[in-house]
Write an enzyme that holds these catalytic residues in place. Structure first.
Site, short mmCIF file in Angstrom:
data_model
loop_
_atom_site.label_atom_id
_atom_site.label_comp_id
_atom_site.label_asym_id
_atom_site.label_seq_id
_atom_site.Cartn_x
_atom_site.Cartn_y
_atom_site.Cartn_z
CG ASP A 174 -2.09 -1.01 1.00
OD1 ASP A 174 -2.61 -1.08 -0.22
OD2 ASP A 174 -2.53 -1.62 1.90
CG ASP A 191 -7.51 -3.38 -5.15
OD1 ASP A 191 -7.52 -4.39 -5.82
OD2 ASP A 191 -7.90 -3.05 -4.11
N1 GLY Z 1 -7.53 -1.99 -1.58
C1 GLY Z 1 -8.10 -1.04 -1.68
C2 GLY Z 1 -9.42 -1.08 -1.71
O1 GLY Z 1 -10.02 -1.50 -1.02
O2 GLY Z 1 -9.98 -0.76 -2.99
#
Ligand code: GLY
Length: 419
Positions: A136, A201
């Site tokens: 992240d 993501d």
């Molecule tokens: N991992 C980021 C989201 O929940 O979109």
């Protein structure tokens, strides 16, 4: 016209004529009133009034900032208990978005109160630049320190970005050709039998790497970003250009073990925010590489999303495009905000204009149903986002990242159409 005459001729002798006329009168008045209400988000001559909407957003953000200062924490959402919930100070993938929103307000107003606040809130998680236990860091440091650097050119912010980029690339596996999204030794991920999970993501973490290469003149970050984008291009997408949420790889051989979901309706479904991340991510990849394959992928994803959005009355994304009860499924405002911001950039690279869809989305998000009144909604800007339905977490709530991408979209819209 003839049809109208015939209609009234038929009605004239009718005893219901008077009642029907009254109804028609009330209906016309209602429409007129609605048109008046539609303003002030529309400016007759200029279209969507981004200036007004940004001022409105600033009003909410100002209130939220004051509450956050009192608690010395970063706001994330509103919980089932109806209370404001904060980002986890130990580490939270959403922690960059709040200072990121503050940076955008500084960019548009040049008022130092926003800059001071952005610096103060981002400093709360600066030490996370060394974190290597998930992917992240791109989300976190690109929205905060990188936005701050772009506006202020503060060298210290640049140093933070580069350390964060170095931490992020420790998760790259050359055999797989990807950055590993999640560790699998604890939490709910440990129950999924994954080895090297990569989620769509993760495309959002690449922007920090492209910037790190530009700043250091060292191509290693960019090379990893491109490899990750290529591997994802190969394995994450279906023939209709929708993407799986999770692709699990064998960390030793690099082969695909499984294609599944974590936050979507089903393994084979198209989770709306995932599609939005893919669209945004490939648009950014094209910005830095000018590789036509990335542009084409972004355009295909955009077409997939916009076709699906047509099924929804307000043209907003359902939380998952294959959820079982469409059209009676909740929309995900966060997916809409990410999508519209990405479309605003993609529009500049495409022959086909997305202006109509951009305005449709921004307009829908800016209606009373989705845009909070000043002081309501715990001072978040937008309502009705979805964190994760399968995890029964953050359903139909405001989210700091929905607000961030909405502000970004308004800034981009204003820059593009209302200079
Ligand atoms: N991992 C980021 C989201 O929940 O979109």
């Amino acid at each position: 016209m003839n049809a109208i005459k015939t209609f009234f001729k038929t009605l004239l002798p009718s005893k219901h004529f008077f009642q029907l006329s009254c109804l028609l009168f009330v209906f016309i008045c209602g429409c007129t009133e609605q048109n008046v209400k539609k303003n002030p988000i529309h400016n007759e001559s200029k279209g969507l009034d981004a200036e007004y909407l940004l001022k409105h957003a600033a009003g909410q953000l100002d209130l939220l900032k004051e509450v956050a200062f009192k608690e010395n924490r970063i706001p994330r959402t509103v919980g089932k208990d109806g209370k404001l919930h904060w980002a986890n100070p130990k580490f939270d993938w959403t922690e960059g978005f709040f200072p990121g929103s503050l940076w955008y307000m500084y960019k548009t107003t040049h008022d130092n109160k926003w800059k001071d606040a952005a610096e103060s809130f981002q400093s709360m998680f600066e030490s996370h630049k060394y974190y290597t236990s998930n992917h992240d860091l791109g989300f976190i440091f690109n929205t905060s320190y990188a936005n701050g650097y772009e506006i202020t050119k503060n060298e210290y912010f640049k140093d933070v970005m580069i350390i964060a980029a170095d931490s992020l690339i420790t998760r790259f596996n050359p055999k797989v050709g990807c950055i590993k999204s999640w560790d699998t030794d604890k939490g709910w991920q440990a129950e999924r039998n994954w080895d090297f999970p990569v989620i769509i993501d993760n495309m959002m973490n690449l922007e920090l790497l492209f910037k790190a290469s530009q700043l250091t003149k060292n191509s290693k970050y960019k090379d990893i970003a491109i490899q990750h984008a290529n591997t994802t291009l190969k394995n994450h997408f279906r023939d209709n250009h929708s993407s799986f949420h999770v692709v699990d790889y064998d960390a030793v051989s690099g082969t695909v073990r499984a294609k599944e979901t974590a936050q979507g309706f089903a393994n084979n479904s198209a989770w709306a925010r995932g599609q939005a991340w893919g669209l945004y991510g490939y648009t950014v990849c094209y910005r830095y590489t000018k590789d036509i394959r990335f542009l084409e992928k972004a355009q295909h994803i955009a077409n997939f999303i916009l076709e699906k959005n047509k099924l929804q009355r307000e043209k907003l994304p359902f939380w998952d495009y294959n959820a079982s009860n469409i059209p009676n499924e909740p929309v995900d405002v966060s997916a809409a905000a990410i999508t519209v911001s990405a479309l605003l950039e993609l529009d500049s690279y495409s022959d086909n204009s997305y202006k109509m869809e951009i305005e449709q989305l921004l307009h829908a998000l800016s209606t009373e149903k989705y845009l909070s009144k000043i002081g309501d909604n715990h001072n978040f800007i937008l309502k009705h986002s979805i964190g994760s339905i399968p995890h029964d977490n953050e359903i139909d709530v405001p989210l700091n990242y929905a607000d961030y991408y909405y502000i970004e979209a308004l800034v981009r819209y204003k820059q593009k159409y209302q200079k």
